[in-house]
Design a protein around this motif. Structure first.
Motif, short mmCIF file in Angstrom:
data_model
loop_
_atom_site.label_atom_id
_atom_site.label_comp_id
_atom_site.label_asym_id
_atom_site.label_seq_id
_atom_site.Cartn_x
_atom_site.Cartn_y
_atom_site.Cartn_z
N ALA A 1 0.78 -1.14 0.02
CA ALA A 1 -0.05 -0.29 -0.13
C ALA A 1 0.81 1.11 0.07
CB ALA A 1 -0.97 -0.21 1.08
N ALA A 2 2.05 1.28 0.92
CA ALA A 2 2.77 2.50 1.00
C ALA A 2 3.44 2.96 -0.25
CB ALA A 2 3.62 2.27 2.10
N GLN A 3 3.79 1.64 -1.06
CA GLN A 3 4.57 1.79 -2.34
C GLN A 3 3.59 2.38 -3.41
OE1 GLN A 3 8.30 -0.86 -2.08
NE2 GLN A 3 6.56 -1.99 -1.32
N LEU A 4 2.52 1.73 -3.22
CA LEU A 4 1.49 2.07 -4.32
C LEU A 4 1.18 3.66 -4.28
CD1 LEU A 4 -0.25 0.88 -6.69
CD2 LEU A 4 -2.22 0.86 -4.75
N VAL A 5 0.89 4.16 -3.09
CA VAL A 5 0.61 5.42 -3.04
C VAL A 5 1.83 6.55 -2.44
CG1 VAL A 5 -2.14 5.15 -2.65
CG2 VAL A 5 -0.25 5.25 -0.76
N LYS B 1 13.89 -3.50 1.68
CA LYS B 1 13.68 -3.65 0.37
C LYS B 1 12.74 -2.52 -0.21
CE LYS B 1 11.69 -7.61 -0.12
NZ LYS B 1 10.81 -8.74 -0.56
N ALA B 2 11.79 -1.76 0.69
CA ALA B 2 10.87 -0.93 0.15
C ALA B 2 11.34 0.25 -0.44
CB ALA B 2 9.84 -0.68 1.40
N SER B 3 10.77 0.88 -1.51
CA SER B 3 11.20 2.07 -2.02
C SER B 3 10.44 3.50 -1.42
CB SER B 3 10.61 2.14 -3.58
OG SER B 3 9.23 2.02 -3.50
N VAL B 4 10.00 3.09 -0.15
CA VAL B 4 9.45 4.56 0.62
C VAL B 4 10.24 4.30 2.05
CG1 VAL B 4 7.41 4.44 -0.68
CG2 VAL B 4 7.67 3.06 1.45
N THR C 1 -4.27 1.55 1.78
CA THR C 1 -4.04 2.59 0.83
C THR C 1 -4.91 3.84 1.04
OG1 THR C 1 -3.45 1.17 -0.84
CG2 THR C 1 -4.48 3.10 -1.78
N GLY C 2 -6.26 3.51 1.32
CA GLY C 2 -7.36 4.40 1.85
C GLY C 2 -7.00 5.08 3.17
N VAL C 3 -6.47 4.44 3.95
CA VAL C 3 -5.95 5.20 5.46
C VAL C 3 -4.76 5.98 5.07
CG1 VAL C 3 -4.93 4.65 7.40
CG2 VAL C 3 -6.70 3.17 6.83
N MET C 4 -3.82 5.98 4.35
CA MET C 4 -2.73 6.48 4.08
C MET C 4 -3.09 7.71 3.22
SD MET C 4 0.06 3.74 2.69
CE MET C 4 0.24 2.54 4.06
N GLU C 5 -4.36 7.84 2.32
CA GLU C 5 -5.02 8.76 1.62
C GLU C 5 -5.48 9.77 2.71
OE1 GLU C 5 -6.92 6.71 -1.42
OE2 GLU C 5 -5.05 6.93 -2.97
N GLY D 1 1.60 10.15 -1.27
CA GLY D 1 2.16 11.15 -2.45
C GLY D 1 3.36 12.05 -1.70
N GLN D 2 3.85 11.71 -0.43
CA GLN D 2 4.90 12.46 0.36
C GLN D 2 6.34 11.71 0.44
OE1 GLN D 2 4.29 15.21 1.21
NE2 GLN D 2 2.07 15.52 1.56
#
Ligand code: ZN
Length: 278
Positions: free
Chosen positions: A37-41, A72-75, A266-270, A276-277
């Motif tokens: 989710a974090a990487q998607l958004v 491994k994560a990109s965020v 994903t919804g929670v992060m939005e 987007g940060q």
């Protein structure tokens, strides 16, 4: 992207006026779903394990999964011990790779809470690990007790004497499932943000609506611990899936639940403004 400290994540959140979700994990599926989710958004994220969960989950095993997947994560990802209750567990968390620890001395008298939290800060800061402390006791949603609010003067004294990187403040939220809508003291939150020189954290975010989060973030909340409703929604999705696919084997269900976690968080992060940060 390497694992980062909680302080780095919250300094950026303060500059950008958003909040970052801290999500307790229980197994591989929840770690993967939340990081997907974090990487998607493109959101920074905090993966957490609470000391009380260690009755059921082996600490080193879950930490190996969290640290390996976070690396491994990109965020940016902070790996966090939630509600640490004793110094030995804090040391173990740091040894296993936590970039952040919470010491919860909120049940102790203020002076004792300060003394023990300071000990944790001295230990953690020399190892580049952030510390979250807590003043004022949050109630539990299913216990029916009323939370005691954080006293502003106590919070100022606690933060200046301990040097914590983040402070869990009690201003009306409770842990766990809510029976009634919590009464938030947003004026107290605003005054804490203006007067206390650290990042503010809210625990027990379940039961609030999106508008409540927006109001809390406007008044300085930078870390939101979110657990109960996320896991409830994942369970509901799984029940629906099993009803529609009664012959599904467990491997299929395991992949389904990872996807469900991804969608829900994903919804929670939005909602928290962290999407987007990163
Ligand atoms: Zn908590």
């Amino acid at each position: 992207m390497a694992i980062v400290t909680l302080k780095e994540i919250l300094d950026s959140a303060e500059a950008g006026k958003y909040a970052v979700g801290s999500f307790n994990v229980i197994n591989y599926e929840s770690v993967r779903g939340i990081l997907d989710a974090a990487q998607l958004v493109r959101s920074p994220v905090i993966l957490a394990i609470a000391q009380i969960q260690l009755d059921d989950v082996d600490f080193a095993s879950i930490m190996n999964i969290m640290v390996h997947e976070a690396e491994k994560a990109s965020v940016p990802v902070a790996v966090h011990l939630d509600h640490g209750l004793d110094f030995r567990t804090i040391q173990e968390a740091v040894r296993l790779g936590c970039s952040s620890v919470m010491f919860d001395g909120s049940a102790l008298p203020l002076q004792e809470n300060i003394r023990l939290t300071k000990q944790v800060v001295d230990y953690a800061h020399t190892r580049n690990v952030s510390v979250e402390g807590e003043v004022g006791e949050m109630g539990r949603g299913n216990g029916g007790e009323k939370p005691s609010m954080t006293d502003l003067e106590d919070a100022k004294k606690f933060v200046s004497e301990t040097g914590v990187d983040a402070l869990a403040a009690a201003f009306g939220t409770v842990h766990g499932m809510m029976r009634t809508k919590p009464a938030l003291d947003l004026e107290l939150l605003k005054r804490l943000h203006e007067n206390v020189d650290t990042h503010l954290v809210v625990h027990g975010g379940s039961g609030l609506v999106l508008e409540d989060y927006r109001r809390m973030i406007e008044r300085g909340i930078r870390k939101i611990n979110y657990f109960t409703y996320g896991y409830r929604d994942a369970a509901r999705a799984l029940k629906t899936y099993i009803e529609a696919n009664p012959d599904a084997l467990y491997d299929e269900l395991s992949f389904f639940i990872q996807e469900a976690f991804k969608e829900i968080f994903t919804g929670v992060m939005e909602a928290f403004g962290s999407a987007g940060q990163a």
